[in-house]
Design a protein around this motif. Structure first.
Motif, PDB file in Angstrom:
ATOM      1  N   ASP A 190     -31.946  23.995  90.699  1.00 48.66           N
ATOM      2  CA  ASP A 190     -32.097  23.035  91.735  1.00 48.66           C
ATOM      3  C   ASP A 190     -32.801  21.999  91.132  1.00 48.66           C
ATOM      4  N   VAL A 191     -33.997  22.024  90.554  1.00 47.99           N
ATOM      5  CA  VAL A 191     -34.628  20.707  90.065  1.00 47.99           C
ATOM      6  C   VAL A 191     -34.000  19.997  89.037  1.00 47.99           C
ATOM      7  N   PHE A 192     -33.133  20.589  88.114  1.00 43.61           N
ATOM      8  CA  PHE A 192     -32.242  20.235  87.068  1.00 43.61           C
ATOM      9  C   PHE A 192     -31.378  19.199  87.687  1.00 43.61           C
TER      10      PHE A 192
ATOM     11  N   PHE B  23     -37.694  11.443  81.645  1.00 43.46           N
ATOM     12  CA  PHE B  23     -38.549  11.569  82.749  1.00 43.46           C
ATOM     13  C   PHE B  23     -39.126  12.788  83.207  1.00 43.46           C
ATOM     14  N   THR B  24     -39.816  13.110  84.095  1.00 38.70           N
ATOM     15  CA  THR B  24     -40.529  14.198  84.588  1.00 38.70           C
ATOM     16  C   THR B  24     -40.469  14.455  85.931  1.00 38.70           C
ATOM     17  N   LEU B  25     -40.236  15.784  86.513  1.00 37.61           N
ATOM     18  CA  LEU B  25     -40.180  16.003  87.712  1.00 37.61           C
ATOM     19  C   LEU B  25     -41.130  16.927  87.889  1.00 37.61           C
ATOM     20  N   LEU B  26     -42.470  16.658  88.591  1.00 36.93           N
ATOM     21  CA  LEU B  26     -43.420  17.540  88.740  1.00 36.93           C
ATOM     22  C   LEU B  26     -43.805  18.012  90.035  1.00 36.93           C
ATOM     23  N   LEU B  27     -44.120  19.345  90.379  1.00 38.62           N
ATOM     24  CA  LEU B  27     -44.820  19.798  91.599  1.00 38.62           C
ATOM     25  C   LEU B  27     -45.983  20.679  90.991  1.00 38.62           C
TER      26      LEU B  27
END
Length: 347
Positions: free
Chosen positions: A144-146, A204-208
């Protein structure tokens, strides 16, 4: 970069719209935030609360196991640089080891994948612990996040004046790592960095994350808190520019320096580092470097070699292999502090 005091919030729902004008409008917001801050929150991302909850539960269960159990999947065992990372294994800006443990998961590549057969570092299958439900929960979240990362990359393409699908073919089996990070409770670590000051190496980075601790360096050299934010029941992701988007824009998008501090509570963090395929050469786009003068400031190096060289300089077990001659840095490798504000300070 501006003297920002908080990260902007961008609603990306229209990035999924069938209307090109809607997608372009979001892209312009992405571009503005990337130029002025390098960090921003996104809402309307579409990752379900159930998916996030399942990942958190699986991660909590994983790190609750004893040290020897986790070390059976140590990141240095086998190929691919994936698996368990014990506390004290990484060194960033302070020269002190980071106060965290992690489990690194990458894009799944079969043993007969051409990139694996070519011997590309960072490309392999994953190490999966004998933990019921763990792989299913992590795999589902990664997918999902990819997919969200692919959509954001299309938005960045529009922000860079490219066709929105200009970069799609560069992402087939990339070294895009999802990190499951655990910061244990340790009162004595209150004034020490959980992760030292650094930039991210990828596009870039996706962070939770579930607790405060992230700090971002603004244009005046002040550290700005970037705590978790929830809006109308939706947990927002933090997005930040990495080294490779900085290269693409010849420095107009800045890989903003950041760190994790003030770890006063147990904290879990889940960054997905979005990258292109290993062999992709990242260079300044002509629109941002029409004369070619800025290209000389950036190495002629593939994105994978850049990421691998950073790992070789950061992880204790890899640093030891470099020191004893078992491994060597790729040609044109740069130091870990040569992008973003680090680069500006060196000039």
């Amino acid at each position: 970069m501006t003297p920002f005091e908080a990260l902007p919030i961008i609603d990306i729902r229209r990035l999924f719209s069938a209307n090109p004008a809607d997608r372009q409008a979001v892209a312009e917001e992405l571009g503005r935030a990337a130029r002025e801050v390098g960090f921003f929150y996104i809402s309307g991302h579409g990752i379900s609360a159930e998916r996030i909850a399942a990942l958190r539960a699986a991660t909590t269960d994983l790190f609750a196991h004893d040290f020897d159990w986790k070390m059976a999947c140590h990141i240095g065992l086998g190929r691919g640089h994936k698996g368990y990372v014990p506390e004290g294994s990484e060194f960033y800006g302070s020269g002190r080891p980071d106060l965290k443990e992690a489990w690194d998961v990458g894009f799944e590549a079969a043993d007969d994948h051409p990139f694996v057969l070519a011997g590309q570092p960072l490309i392999s299958g994953n190490k999966w612990p004998a933990l019921p439900g763990f792989r299913d929960s992590v795999d589902a979240y990664y997918a999902d996040v990819f997919a969200l990362g692919r959509k954001l990359f299309q938005g960045f393409a529009l922000a860079l004046g490219q066709d929105e699908h200009a970069f799609d073919a560069l992402v087939t089996c990339p070294p895009s790592k999802l990190r499951l990070i655990h910061y244990p409770v340790d009162p004595s670590a209150r004034d020490a960095p959980g992760i030292g000051a650094h930039t991210d190496y990828e596009c870039f980075t996706l962070l939770l994350a579930d607790q405060p601790g992230l700090e971002v360096l603004n244009g005046e050299g002040h550290w700005i808190d970037a705590p978790p934010v929830t809006v109308d029941g939706e947990e927002l992701f933090v997005i930040n520019v990495g080294d490779m988007l900085e290269v693409m824009t010849a420095g107009q998008f800045v890989a903003t320096t950041h760190r994790v501090r003030k770890v006063q509570h147990e904290r879990y963090s889940f960054p997905l580092f979005f990258a292109c395929d290993y062999a992709t050469k990242i260079r300044p786009l002509p629109e941002f470097d029409p004369t070619g003068e800025r290209a000389a400031e950036y190495p002629d190096i593939s994105i994978g070699d850049h990421m691998w060289s950073m790992a070789l300089q950061t992880y204790r077990y890899l640093r030891e292999k470099v020191a004893n001659g078992e491994l060597a840095l790729p040609a044109n490798a740069r130091g870990t502090h040569t992008f973003g504000q680090f680069k500006a300070l060196a000039e």
